[in-house]
Write a protein that holds these residues in place. Structure first.
Motif, PDB file in Angstrom:
ATOM      1  N   GLU A   1       0.839  -1.205   0.000  1.00 39.67           N
ATOM      2  CA  GLU A   1       0.000   0.000   0.000  1.00 39.67           C
ATOM      3  C   GLU A   1       0.870   1.250   0.000  1.00 39.67           C
ATOM      4  O   GLU A   1       0.607   2.204  -0.751  1.00 39.67           O
TER       5      GLU A   1
ATOM      6  N   LYS B   1       1.417   4.111  -3.046  1.00 40.88           N
ATOM      7  CA  LYS B   1       1.294   5.565  -2.798  1.00 40.88           C
ATOM      8  C   LYS B   1       2.516   6.301  -3.332  1.00 40.88           C
ATOM      9  O   LYS B   1       2.394   7.401  -3.892  1.00 40.88           O
ATOM     10  N   HIS B   2       3.707   5.711  -3.174  1.00 36.24           N
ATOM     11  CA  HIS B   2       4.932   6.351  -3.690  1.00 36.24           C
ATOM     12  C   HIS B   2       4.913   6.451  -5.211  1.00 36.24           C
ATOM     13  O   HIS B   2       5.512   7.368  -5.779  1.00 36.24           O
TER      14      HIS B   2
END
Length: 150
Positions: A143, A147-148
């Motif tokens: 997760e 996001k990165h």
């Protein structure tokens, strides 16, 4: 984003984690390539925009045999076409092996650094002596990885 997942597996656990990671990436809208027999021409033809390695460790801290051809091909092309891509490593191992715990993952991490791949978060170490569901254990890390990628 196109995310290539390179996978080093002996008994199938790393492949399970890689396939689960691919499913999570696809659910987040990314295109994935995952193949435990991935060769350099196929990797380059995919034109990845990010790269993830999921590998177990075998023997005295070596990469699994199925990953060695790709690993060697990438080393031969340093720094190569993947320079500047975001990347990460998920390593599977057994902490009871001491110094060689997740050594295969460390090798991939070093290779990525030499290639100029930007590690977007620290390598995840999954301990097989403590977990029977490494694919689920990797979800929080995945997760954050997603996001990165943006």
């Amino acid at each position: 984003m196109k995310v290539a997942i390179v996978c080093g597996t002996v008994y199938g656990s790393a492949e399970e984690v890689a396939r689960h990671a691919a499913a999570l990436l696809r659910a987040a809208g990314h295109e994935t390539l995952v193949n435990p027999r991935l060769m350099l021409p196929d990797l380059l033809a995919f034109e990845p925009q990010a790269i993830l390695a999921v590998t177990s460790t075998t023997g005295m801290g070596e990469l699994p045999d199925n990953l060695m051809p790709l690993y060697s091909a990438l080393r031969d092309r340093l720094p190569g076409e993947l320079r500047g891509l975001p990347g990460g490593v998920i390593a599977l191992g057994d902490a009871s092996y001491g110094d060689t715990f997740c050594a295969g993952g460390e090798q991939m991490r070093e290779l990525f650094a030499e290639m100029g791949v930007t590690e977007v978060q620290d390598m995840l170490r999954l301990d097989g002596s403590e977990s029977v569901t490494p694919e689920t254990d990797a979800e929080p890390w995945m997760e954050a990885f997603i996001k990165h990628l943006g």
